[in-house]
Design an enzyme around this catalytic site. Sequence first.
Site, PDB file in Angstrom:
ATOM      1  N   GLU A  82       0.950  -1.227  -0.152  1.00  0.00           N
ATOM      2  CA  GLU A  82       0.150  -0.107  -0.238  1.00  0.00           C
ATOM      3  C   GLU A  82       0.945   1.228  -0.136  1.00  0.00           C
ATOM      4  OE1 GLU A  82      -2.577  -0.753   3.428  1.00  0.00           O
ATOM      5  OE2 GLU A  82      -4.269  -1.590   2.176  1.00  0.00           O
ATOM      6  N   GLU A 113       7.564 -21.356   9.018  1.00  0.00           N
ATOM      7  CA  GLU A 113       7.851 -20.342  10.201  1.00  0.00           C
ATOM      8  C   GLU A 113       8.859 -21.036  11.064  1.00  0.00           C
ATOM      9  OE1 GLU A 113       4.300 -20.566  13.133  1.00  0.00           O
ATOM     10  OE2 GLU A 113       3.508 -20.174  11.334  1.00  0.00           O
TER      11      GLU A 113
END
Length: 296
Positions: A82, A113
């Site tokens: 963004e 992860e």
Amino acid sequence: MLDKLTTEAQNQHSMHLDQMPVKDILCLMNQEDEQVLTAIKNQLPQIEKAVQYTIASFKDQGRLIYVGAGTSGRLGVLDAVECVPTFGTSSEMVKGIIAGGMKALYEAAEGAEDNPKLGAADLKEIQLSEKDTVIGIAASGRTPYVIGALQYADSINANTVSISCNKDAVMSEYSSVGIELQTGPEVLTGSTRLKSGTAQKIVLNMISTTAMVGIGKVYQNFMVDLKPTNEKLVERSKRNIMEMTGVDYETATSYFEKSNHQVKVAIVMILLQCSCEVAENRLENANGFVRDALAQ
């Protein structure tokens, strides 16, 4: 360790979630979300340090790098993406890295992860340097992938920040600035896409937006480096020019075209009644700050 994490604890207010009417569930979630802003307020000094690190990196031609897994990784990617249309940054200036790669945006990357070496490897792949700021994001505060990334970043003297949602998070030990957002147990036990995710998203908004203000991407409270890549952003650009200079729509449109669709250049052109070249030179000498360009 999971049984000691607040983010994994059972919320005493939602013990009968499966029996509650819809309205009561919504009211409870709304009440629980009120804790988010308090948790953030308590960490403002640490958030300020994170912003200062980021501004320093940008001024030194460095980058802001978000690193996370699962929901936390997706939030980092979202904020990074963004920044491009909002502040006219390159896709390299703010980057989001997620365990398992971009495929993990859409589906779980099982096991990614849990490997700290992968976190370090992903930063090496983008040629992390000491000019960069790395922000590790993990609600639990213990994700190995993120810890590995922070350890590598620290080893090459990059700025390191961690954002977690537990007190005394392990990640805080591996970062120069540890932001610990204590939002409490989730309404749905262990679902950190709820309060934890909301708190993380708000903090990322705060860091990136304030840092962009700090490098001249904002004039008054308007976006002046936005990329007008669609009709909505073109019209927003023109309206912003009108608001900041007091000209009418036709004049704003004219200068928007003359400035090659550069909002801050159009503003300087109008307020100083100068050419596009002069406006660009003034902004360059002012390091992109409109107020300084006008005051020269």
